[in-house]
Design a protein around this motif. Sequence first.
Motif, PDB file in Angstrom:
ATOM      1  N   UNK A  76       0.808  -1.212   0.000  1.00 40.61           N
ATOM      2  CA  UNK A  76       0.000   0.000   0.000  1.00 40.61           C
ATOM      3  C   UNK A  76       0.842   1.263   0.000  1.00 40.61           C
ATOM      4  N   UNK A  77       1.644   1.453   1.043  1.00 36.22           N
ATOM      5  CA  UNK A  77       2.359   2.719   1.185  1.00 36.22           C
ATOM      6  C   UNK A  77       3.438   2.892   0.108  1.00 36.22           C
ATOM      7  N   UNK A  78       4.105   1.774  -0.296  1.00 40.74           N
ATOM      8  CA  UNK A  78       5.103   1.878  -1.362  1.00 40.74           C
ATOM      9  C   UNK A  78       4.457   1.621  -2.735  1.00 40.74           C
ATOM     10  N   UNK A  79       3.876   0.441  -2.918  1.00 43.50           N
ATOM     11  CA  UNK A  79       3.403   0.025  -4.244  1.00 43.50           C
ATOM     12  C   UNK A  79       2.229   0.839  -4.765  1.00 43.50           C
ATOM     13  N   UNK A  80       1.186   0.964  -3.950  1.00 42.85           N
ATOM     14  CA  UNK A  80      -0.004   1.663  -4.442  1.00 42.85           C
ATOM     15  C   UNK A  80       0.268   3.159  -4.643  1.00 42.85           C
ATOM     16  N   UNK A  81       1.084   3.741  -3.744  1.00 46.82           N
ATOM     17  CA  UNK A  81       1.458   5.155  -3.928  1.00 46.82           C
ATOM     18  C   UNK A  81       2.175   5.328  -5.265  1.00 46.82           C
ATOM     19  N   UNK A  82       3.104   4.435  -5.540  1.00 46.60           N
ATOM     20  CA  UNK A  82       3.843   4.518  -6.803  1.00 46.60           C
ATOM     21  C   UNK A  82       2.903   4.438  -7.992  1.00 46.60           C
TER      22      UNK A  82
ATOM     23  N   UNK B 170     -17.535  14.104   1.852  1.00 40.68           N
ATOM     24  CA  UNK B 170     -16.819  15.213   2.489  1.00 40.68           C
ATOM     25  C   UNK B 170     -15.595  14.710   3.239  1.00 40.68           C
ATOM     26  N   UNK B 171     -15.776  13.622   3.989  1.00 39.21           N
ATOM     27  CA  UNK B 171     -14.680  13.116   4.810  1.00 39.21           C
ATOM     28  C   UNK B 171     -13.464  12.757   3.964  1.00 39.21           C
ATOM     29  N   UNK B 172     -13.656  11.970   2.894  1.00 40.23           N
ATOM     30  CA  UNK B 172     -12.510  11.519   2.109  1.00 40.23           C
ATOM     31  C   UNK B 172     -11.970  12.624   1.201  1.00 40.23           C
ATOM     32  N   UNK B 173     -12.797  13.611   0.885  1.00 43.27           N
ATOM     33  CA  UNK B 173     -12.328  14.716   0.061  1.00 43.27           C
ATOM     34  C   UNK B 173     -11.521  15.713   0.877  1.00 43.27           C
ATOM     35  N   UNK B 174     -12.009  16.006   2.095  1.00 48.48           N
ATOM     36  CA  UNK B 174     -11.423  17.134   2.811  1.00 48.48           C
ATOM     37  C   UNK B 174     -10.588  16.764   4.029  1.00 48.48           C
ATOM     38  N   UNK B 175     -10.868  15.647   4.695  1.00 49.69           N
ATOM     39  CA  UNK B 175     -10.210  15.371   5.977  1.00 49.69           C
ATOM     40  C   UNK B 175      -9.200  14.222   5.906  1.00 49.69           C
ATOM     41  N   UNK B 176      -9.610  13.062   5.428  1.00 43.94           N
ATOM     42  CA  UNK B 176      -8.782  11.861   5.484  1.00 43.94           C
ATOM     43  C   UNK B 176      -7.425  12.071   4.785  1.00 43.94           C
ATOM     44  N   UNK B 177      -6.304  12.062   5.560  1.00 46.51           N
ATOM     45  CA  UNK B 177      -5.009  12.355   4.929  1.00 46.51           C
ATOM     46  C   UNK B 177      -4.612  11.385   3.806  1.00 46.51           C
ATOM     47  N   UNK B 178      -4.711  10.032   4.015  1.00 42.03           N
ATOM     48  CA  UNK B 178      -4.286   9.159   2.911  1.00 42.03           C
ATOM     49  C   UNK B 178      -5.070   9.390   1.616  1.00 42.03           C
ATOM     50  N   UNK B 179      -6.387   9.586   1.736  1.00 44.90           N
ATOM     51  CA  UNK B 179      -7.185   9.800   0.524  1.00 44.90           C
ATOM     52  C   UNK B 179      -6.717  11.049  -0.207  1.00 44.90           C
ATOM     53  N   UNK B 180      -6.349  12.074   0.557  1.00 42.07           N
ATOM     54  CA  UNK B 180      -5.895  13.318  -0.063  1.00 42.07           C
ATOM     55  C   UNK B 180      -4.511  13.159  -0.675  1.00 42.07           C
ATOM     56  N   UNK B 181      -3.635  12.399  -0.016  1.00 51.45           N
ATOM     57  CA  UNK B 181      -2.314  12.147  -0.578  1.00 51.45           C
ATOM     58  C   UNK B 181      -2.457  11.430  -1.923  1.00 51.45           C
ATOM     59  N   UNK B 182      -3.297  10.383  -1.943  1.00 53.99           N
ATOM     60  CA  UNK B 182      -3.473   9.628  -3.185  1.00 53.99           C
ATOM     61  C   UNK B 182      -4.090  10.495  -4.278  1.00 53.99           C
TER      62      UNK B 182
END
Lengths: 108, 459
Positions: B128-134, B217-229
């Motif tokens: 997740x953190x390495x592969x999916x981010x890439x 709203x939550x995944x758009x504005x608050x959740x950090x991983x969703x925003x990073x992706x």
Amino acid sequence: MSDAHESDVRGRDVPADVDRAATDAHDYDVPTDEPVYRCDRCGRPFAREDWLRLHRGIDHPDALDDEEVETYRDAFADEQAEIRRFRLKALGALILIYFGLLMVYAVL
Amino acid sequence: MARRRRFAAIAVAVTVAALALVGRASAHGGSLGESARRTVTVPTWLFLTTGGAAVGASFLLASFVTDRSLIEAIHAWHRRARVPARRVAVAAARVVGVAGLAAVLVVGFLGPEEPTANLAVLLVWVGWWAGLSMSAYLLGNAWPVLNPWRTLAWLLPSLDRSYPDRFGAWPSVAGLLGLVWLEVISPLADDPPLLATTVAAYTAVTLVGAAVFGPATWFRRVDPPARVFRYYGRVAPVAADEGGLRVRLPGTALSEAKLVDGVDEVAFVVALLWVTTYDGLVTTPAWRDLLLPVVTAGVPPLAAYLAGMLFGYVFFLAAYWLAVYASRRTARTFVAAEELARRFAPPLLAIAAGYHLAHYLGYFLNLAPALAEAALTPFSAPAAVLVLDLPGWFGGVALAAVLLGHLLAIWVAHATAYDLFAGRLQAIRSQYPFTAAMVLYTMISLWVVSQPEVTVPYL
Ligand SMILES: [Zn+2]
């Protein structure tokens, strides 16, 4: 201001979407003690008159009268000359960077 | 026309020459990951100067492209593609996501203790953190459909309270800094039950948050991983679109005006850049040497790590805003500083992506076989963990990734400047301070990448 969007000075109809400036407005922060050149169509402020002329040609191309087209062309040509000088300097800097590093690598 | 062609020829010649030089430097460079970062055989100052010079030179090269319509055409280019059996594919991805979450929670508590044989650890960090981010910045962002919490949140009832606008993206900035701090200071990658507990806690927070404010709203504005992706996905050549996929050139979506829409979003983008740096910084000998006197003076290590995290973030943010104000002056523009900050923040995402790739590609390839093996036999540890050995030249790939991220950022900022300013030379001048900041940042990140990796000290 909005009248200029519907038809240009020569009476031709201009589709609303041609006027890019009307759709993406910017936030401005204009100082009070400096000369400001404002676009009479979209209100954007510029610090230099030639930038206003360029802006008219770029963002309101279909709404210019013959004189404005002429001033746009002049401003563009002046800018072109300036850009040519800049390119020479940039090329010089690139050559300096490249051969400078090449020499350092050769010495080491 | 002839003149333009001549300039193009010069530009190509200089690029090739610059790449040859970069190639030569990186051949001496370090290597990442388990195979140990090797020390650089050219003096460090020269290696860093070469990297900085490559970024400066690419700014000069970009400045040769002054044809507004050509730049606009490059950034507007796209194709649409249909996804066959779209509903089936989305449903399958959702099932995979939820199954992954279930696997992390179950295998984390019940699976083998050895971290490199535990599916929970490998799935979270390698998959997740390495592969999916890439895959998010190299291909496209698949997280909105894979995200198991999003899938679960849509099944739960929602109170649909309105999210307070004054909070903006600030909770996600704090969340991102907090999550990465937690990742660094805790043995989350070595302790499967601890990891599973953390994931369970995150699940509770996320599902409650999504139930209160609504999943969208939550995944758009608050959740950090969703925003990073989501932000990483803007670097990628593929994006999901109504009814299909939109294919564009890598990075070109970063010049769009509405991507970053306030100072809070600028703060988030800078935080993303900073945490990728911090992640590598804490494993350098220099950080250890800096920490030693502080810890012996009686400061608790956790506080020292937090202080380092916050201090570095403030430094990065200050450097960025300094560049913004300087850019207003060099371009002599009346466009508000806040707007300049918003428009020139997205190129930083290309840099963050390049740095993330440098940091994690070796790690991912190293442990991908172990991940596959653990997925097949989640409850029994194999006699020997499968690990892919990477060749020595692989270190060059990491350095190339750092440089490529910067080159893409230089180009995107150049294109954005042409979108903002009427004068072509004015657009180029607006980039002087940003280029200076990028040269500095390249040198910092190349230095981090070239340092020998030590285990995170005092924890
Ligand atoms: Zn105007």
